[in-house]
Design a protein around this motif. Structure first.
Motif, PDB file in Angstrom:
ATOM      1  N   ASP A  37      -9.651  -2.310   3.009  1.00 49.36           N
ATOM      2  CA  ASP A  37      -8.433  -2.278   2.192  1.00 49.36           C
ATOM      3  C   ASP A  37      -8.760  -2.315   0.703  1.00 49.36           C
ATOM      4  N   PHE A  48      -6.766   5.031   4.140  1.00 51.62           N
ATOM      5  CA  PHE A  48      -7.195   3.916   4.986  1.00 51.62           C
ATOM      6  C   PHE A  48      -7.415   4.384   6.421  1.00 51.62           C
ATOM      7  N   MET A 100       0.843  -1.167   0.000  1.00 50.32           N
ATOM      8  CA  MET A 100       0.000   0.000   0.000  1.00 50.32           C
ATOM      9  C   MET A 100       0.898   1.244   0.000  1.00 50.32           C
ATOM     10  N   GLN A 141      -2.370   5.844   0.089  1.00 52.88           N
ATOM     11  CA  GLN A 141      -3.409   4.855   0.386  1.00 52.88           C
ATOM     12  C   GLN A 141      -3.495   4.594   1.888  1.00 52.88           C
ATOM     13  N   LYS A 142      -2.351   4.614   2.572  1.00 54.93           N
ATOM     14  CA  LYS A 142      -2.352   4.432   4.025  1.00 54.93           C
ATOM     15  C   LYS A 142      -3.092   5.569   4.713  1.00 54.93           C
TER      16      LYS A 142
END
Length: 75
Positions: free
Chosen positions: A61, A9, A1, A5-6
């Motif tokens: 995810d 998330f 990732m 994206q983290k």
């Protein structure tokens, strides 16, 4: 990732407090109606999902990966 994206998330997890999102939550995140999400899922275009206990759930995810593919950034 990736790092972006983290961040997405973590933001979504903090907002909803769950690893699985409902259709209603997915609709809110993507600004797509629930009916359109159903059509995308039926045609195979939508985000990966799970069918548990007679309900549709979207793993967080997979939602992040789906969003990163669909959202375009304008420079």
């Amino acid at each position: 990732m990736t790092e972006s994206q983290k961040i997405v998330f973590e933001t979504l997890f903090n907002q909803f407090g769950a690893m699985l999102l409902t259709k209603e939550q997915m609709s809110k995140i993507t600004n797509i109606s629930i009916r359109t999400l159903d059509r995308h899922r039926d045609s195979g275009k939508g985000c990966e999902y799970r069918y548990e206990g007679g309900r549709i759930y979207y793993p967080l995810d997979k939602v992040v990966i789906y969003l990163s593919k669909c959202i375009k950034t304008i420079y």
